[in-house]
Design an enzyme around this catalytic site. Structure first.
Site, PDB file in Angstrom:
ATOM      1  N   HIS A 136     -12.696 -33.184   8.395  1.00  0.00           N
ATOM      2  CA  HIS A 136     -11.125 -34.190   8.289  1.00  0.00           C
ATOM      3  C   HIS A 136     -10.801 -32.993   9.734  1.00  0.00           C
ATOM      4  CE1 HIS A 136     -11.605 -29.730   6.290  1.00  0.00           C
ATOM      5  NE2 HIS A 136     -10.317 -29.886   6.186  1.00  0.00           N
TER       6      HIS A 136
ATOM      7  N   HIS B 133      -7.844 -30.654  10.099  1.00  0.00           N
ATOM      8  CA  HIS B 133      -7.185 -29.371  10.127  1.00  0.00           C
ATOM      9  C   HIS B 133      -8.289 -27.917  11.011  1.00  0.00           C
ATOM     10  CE1 HIS B 133      -6.071 -28.727   5.720  1.00  0.00           C
ATOM     11  NE2 HIS B 133      -5.121 -30.033   6.426  1.00  0.00           N
TER      12      HIS B 133
ATOM     13  N   ASP C 266      -9.090 -25.538  11.530  1.00  0.00           N
ATOM     14  CA  ASP C 266     -10.245 -24.730  11.076  1.00  0.00           C
ATOM     15  C   ASP C 266     -11.886 -25.433  10.769  1.00  0.00           C
ATOM     16  OD1 ASP C 266      -9.064 -25.981   8.523  1.00  0.00           O
ATOM     17  OD2 ASP C 266      -9.412 -23.569   8.021  1.00  0.00           O
ATOM     18  N   HIS C 267     -12.010 -26.688  11.352  1.00  0.00           N
ATOM     19  CA  HIS C 267     -12.639 -27.511  11.492  1.00  0.00           C
ATOM     20  C   HIS C 267     -13.143 -28.066  12.890  1.00  0.00           C
ATOM     21  CE1 HIS C 267     -14.113 -27.423   6.814  1.00  0.00           C
ATOM     22  NE2 HIS C 267     -12.488 -26.884   6.652  1.00  0.00           N
TER      23      HIS C 267
ATOM     24  N   HIS D 276      -7.431 -33.211  -0.910  1.00  0.00           N
ATOM     25  CA  HIS D 276      -7.015 -32.008   0.625  1.00  0.00           C
ATOM     26  C   HIS D 276      -6.020 -32.525   1.781  1.00  0.00           C
ATOM     27  CE1 HIS D 276      -7.586 -28.389   2.372  1.00  0.00           C
ATOM     28  NE2 HIS D 276      -7.831 -28.772   3.444  1.00  0.00           N
TER      29      HIS D 276
ATOM     30  N   ASP E 156     -13.298 -29.900   2.504  1.00  0.00           N
ATOM     31  CA  ASP E 156     -12.580 -28.731   2.112  1.00  0.00           C
ATOM     32  C   ASP E 156     -12.149 -29.285   0.803  1.00  0.00           C
ATOM     33  OD1 ASP E 156     -12.785 -26.877   3.521  1.00  0.00           O
ATOM     34  OD2 ASP E 156     -10.665 -26.946   4.483  1.00  0.00           O
TER      35      ASP E 156
ATOM     36  N   HIS F 273     -16.002 -23.303   3.292  1.00  0.00           N
ATOM     37  CA  HIS F 273     -15.875 -22.043   3.221  1.00  0.00           C
ATOM     38  C   HIS F 273     -16.314 -20.721   2.091  1.00  0.00           C
ATOM     39  CE1 HIS F 273     -12.065 -23.224   5.514  1.00  0.00           C
ATOM     40  NE2 HIS F 273     -11.809 -23.951   5.099  1.00  0.00           N
TER      41      HIS F 273
END
Length: 227
Positions: free
Chosen positions: A28, A30, A32-33, A86, A105, A143
């Protein structure tokens, strides 16, 4: 690689093992990915694969895929699964030969992602889809939130002996810096309250017997958001 939050730890591991990076699969959009993708592409020139429906907010894709499709990674089938909830464009990747699902996530160790864009019904559909994979599937999630997730899970199902044991093992592991990700799908089905929202035991624990599974999930997700 499945997701690339930042480049330097990935580059360090590649160099330490003299590995080549050939593919990056994105779950996805975001940051942090995906924040490490540009640097990794510049350094190693991997193929970047991601959801067609999210291409407008992902790094440039070499291959855009849809849920239900399969990608041939040098003879290893990578199945693309709808994992909305998410985010609306979230996908997961199941690799049968590896016996692993890369869930980003969506399904996490003892948890699931917060519903930033999707609905409880969408996330429950995603979890139901993932729960249908073989029990020995390794769940590679995005995570290391397991300890915090365990503390919440015990408020939902305090009499779940398997959960209590897992929570204690998690605390011991994290105290010495041992990761708790990945986990197994069988373990998640026995202990993860989000995945267990449809079970009679959890419904009884919440005094929600007879309530629709998706509504029970929504109740648990709302409680986690306030935890």
């Amino acid at each position: 690689m499945f997701d690339a939050p930042e480049a330097w730890p990935i580059r360090r591991e590649l160099e330490n093992h003299d590995w080549q990076l050939t593919h990056i699969f994105l779950t996805h959009h975001h940051a942090d990915h995906i924040d490490g993708v540009a640097e990794l592409v510049a350094a190693y020139h991997p193929e970047v694969i991601g959801a067609a429906r999210d291409a407008h907010r992902l790094p440039p894709l070499d291959t855009a895929v849809e849920p239900g499709e399969s990608y041939d990674m040098w003879g290893r089938e990578v199945q693309v699964l709808d994992a909305a909830g998410h985010t609306t464009g979230h996908v997961a990747y199941y690799v049968p030969k590896a016996g692993a699902v890369f869930s980003g996530d969506s399904l996490m160790a003892l948890g699931c992602g917060r519903l930033f864009e999707g609905t409880p019904a969408q996330m429950w559909d995603t979890l139901t889809r993932l729960a249908a994979l073989p029990d020995d599937t390794i769940v590679c999630s995005g995570h290391e939130y397991t300890a915090a997730n365990a503390r919440f899970a015990l408020t939902i199902e305090p009499d779940n002996a398997a959960l209590a044991e897992r929570a204690a093992q998690t605390e011991r592991a994290r105290a010495i810096g041992t990761p708790t990700v990945p986990s197994s799908l069988a373990l998640e089905k026995a202990t993860n309250p989000f995945l267990r929202a449809g079970t009679p035991e959890l419904k009884a624990a919440l005094e929600l017997s007879g309530t629709a599974d998706a509504e029970v999930f929504a109740h648990i997700r709302a409680a986690k958001d306030k935890f």
